[in-house]
Design an enzyme around this catalytic site. Structure first.
Site, PDB file in Angstrom:
ATOM      1  N   LYS A  14       0.825  -1.222   0.000  1.00  0.00           N
ATOM      2  CA  LYS A  14       0.000   0.000   0.000  1.00  0.00           C
ATOM      3  C   LYS A  14       0.855   1.267   0.000  1.00  0.00           C
ATOM      4  O   LYS A  14       0.586   2.208  -0.732  1.00  0.00           O
ATOM      5  CB  LYS A  14      -0.920   0.050   1.242  1.00  0.00           C
ATOM      6  N   ARG A  89      -8.800   1.516   9.894  1.00  0.00           N
ATOM      7  CA  ARG A  89      -8.386   0.152  10.226  1.00  0.00           C
ATOM      8  C   ARG A  89      -9.425  -0.570  11.067  1.00  0.00           C
ATOM      9  O   ARG A  89      -9.233  -1.745  11.389  1.00  0.00           O
ATOM     10  CB  ARG A  89      -7.092   0.215  11.033  1.00  0.00           C
ATOM     11  N   ARG A 125      10.723  -8.191   4.040  1.00  0.00           N
ATOM     12  CA  ARG A 125      10.801  -6.861   4.649  1.00  0.00           C
ATOM     13  C   ARG A 125      11.606  -6.903   5.949  1.00  0.00           C
ATOM     14  O   ARG A 125      12.376  -6.004   6.244  1.00  0.00           O
ATOM     15  CB  ARG A 125       9.383  -6.344   4.904  1.00  0.00           C
ATOM     16  N   ARG A 131      12.869  -1.974  10.672  1.00  0.00           N
ATOM     17  CA  ARG A 131      11.745  -1.285  11.310  1.00  0.00           C
ATOM     18  C   ARG A 131      11.433  -1.949  12.636  1.00  0.00           C
ATOM     19  O   ARG A 131      11.243  -3.152  12.703  1.00  0.00           O
ATOM     20  CB  ARG A 131      10.518  -1.381  10.401  1.00  0.00           C
ATOM     21  N   ARG A 142       0.452  -8.205  14.100  1.00  0.00           N
ATOM     22  CA  ARG A 142      -0.187  -7.238  13.194  1.00  0.00           C
ATOM     23  C   ARG A 142      -1.093  -7.945  12.189  1.00  0.00           C
ATOM     24  O   ARG A 142      -2.162  -7.454  11.849  1.00  0.00           O
ATOM     25  CB  ARG A 142       0.869  -6.413  12.449  1.00  0.00           C
TER      26      ARG A 142
HETATM   27  P1  AMP Z   1       1.434   0.800   9.296  1.00  0.00           P
HETATM   28  O1  AMP Z   1       2.755   1.340   8.898  1.00  0.00           O
HETATM   29  O2  AMP Z   1       0.283   1.451   8.562  1.00  0.00           O
HETATM   30  O3  AMP Z   1       1.352  -0.683   9.195  1.00  0.00           O
HETATM   31  O4  AMP Z   1       1.220   1.165  10.844  1.00  0.00           O
HETATM   32  C1  AMP Z   1       2.141   0.806  11.830  1.00  0.00           C
HETATM   33  C2  AMP Z   1       1.455   0.749  13.198  1.00  0.00           C
HETATM   34  O5  AMP Z   1       0.912   2.040  13.528  1.00  0.00           O
HETATM   35  C3  AMP Z   1       0.281  -0.197  13.313  1.00  0.00           C
HETATM   36  O6  AMP Z   1       0.701  -1.523  13.574  1.00  0.00           O
HETATM   37  C4  AMP Z   1      -0.498   0.414  14.479  1.00  0.00           C
HETATM   38  O7  AMP Z   1       0.114   0.132  15.720  1.00  0.00           O
HETATM   39  C5  AMP Z   1      -0.332   1.907  14.214  1.00  0.00           C
HETATM   40  N1  AMP Z   1      -1.405   2.442  13.334  1.00  0.00           N
HETATM   41  C6  AMP Z   1      -1.255   2.992  12.099  1.00  0.00           C
HETATM   42  N2  AMP Z   1      -2.439   3.378  11.593  1.00  0.00           N
HETATM   43  C7  AMP Z   1      -3.361   3.080  12.528  1.00  0.00           C
HETATM   44  C8  AMP Z   1      -4.783   3.217  12.589  1.00  0.00           C
HETATM   45  N3  AMP Z   1      -5.488   3.747  11.578  1.00  0.00           N
HETATM   46  N4  AMP Z   1      -5.399   2.789  13.718  1.00  0.00           N
HETATM   47  C9  AMP Z   1      -4.718   2.261  14.745  1.00  0.00           C
HETATM   48  N5  AMP Z   1      -3.393   2.087  14.747  1.00  0.00           N
HETATM   49  C10 AMP Z   1      -2.713   2.483  13.648  1.00  0.00           C
END
Ligand code: AMP
Length: 185
Positions: A14, A89, A125, A131, A142
């Site tokens: 994404k 989410r 990754r 990360r 996740r």
């Molecule tokens: P991502 O890079 O989008 O996978 O986000 C990394 C982490 O940030 C996720 O595993 C959550 O802990 C937090 N996070 C990001 N976006 C959201 C969201 N919309 N709602 C809740 N937690 C989020």
């Protein structure tokens, strides 16, 4: 003004697709994950609040995320339109964005990917990037959280007839071609 919402499992690409689409179409790329990671590395109050949650692979609370998105999308650089990458989410987040976008033309794209391929990409990754939220345990959590809390959004949008499905299999270019031809303009 136009909004594009990206849905899909971790590892679907994404972020990469959002970056490309943002450059091509002049839409602001809003990645909630990137925003939160920046807050953590700055050591801000927000960063301190979310660091542990992110490291465990859990979700930050809906109230906090909705507040962050409302604030971010109100900024002048979003006037032409934006791509939401990582939000919504959960169902409450989807309800909130629906209200926010009631007068805005929006498209919802779901990047689909077979479970085995998701696991392969996450493994790659893990090896390539450093990360903090990409440790094996975190990735597995996740994925579980995605299945429980985010995957139901696919049906939520499908029922309202709003979902554009794009296969995330193949190369970045192939996926982008599919994305571009699936979007209205
Ligand atoms: P991502 O890079 O989008 O996978 O986000 C990394 C982490 O940030 C996720 O595993 C959550 O802990 C937090 N996070 C990001 N976006 C959201 C969201 N919309 N709602 C809740 N937690 C989020």
């Amino acid at each position: 003004m136009k909004a594009v919402i990206f849905l899909g499992p971790p590892g679907a690409g994404k972020g990469t697709q959002a970056k490309k689409l943002s450059e091509e179409k002049g839409l602001q790329h809003i990645s909630t994950g990137d925003m939160l990671r920046a807050a953590v590395s700055e050591g801000s109050e927000l960063g301190e609040k979310v660091a542990g949650i992110m490291e465990r692979g859990e979700l930050v609370s809906d109230d906090l995320m909705i507040e962050i998105i409302k604030e971010r999308t109100a900024k002048p650089d979003c006037e032409r339109g934006y791509i939401l990458d990582g939000f919504p989410r959960t169902v409450p987040q989807a309800e909130a964005i629906k209200k926010l976008l009631s007068d805005v033309k929006s498209e919802i794209v779901y990047f689909s990917l077979a479970e085995e391929e998701i696991k392969n990409r996450l493994e790659t990754r893990r090896k390539e990037e450093n990360r903090a939220d990409d440790e094996l345990q975190t990735q597995l959590e996740r994925l579980k959280v995605y299945q429980e809390k985010t995957a139901p959004l696919i049906d939520y949008y499908r029922k309202s007839g709003d979902l554009i499905e794009v296969s995330a299999e193949g190369s970045v270019e192939e996926v982008y071609q599919r994305l571009e031809s699936a979007l209205a303009s």
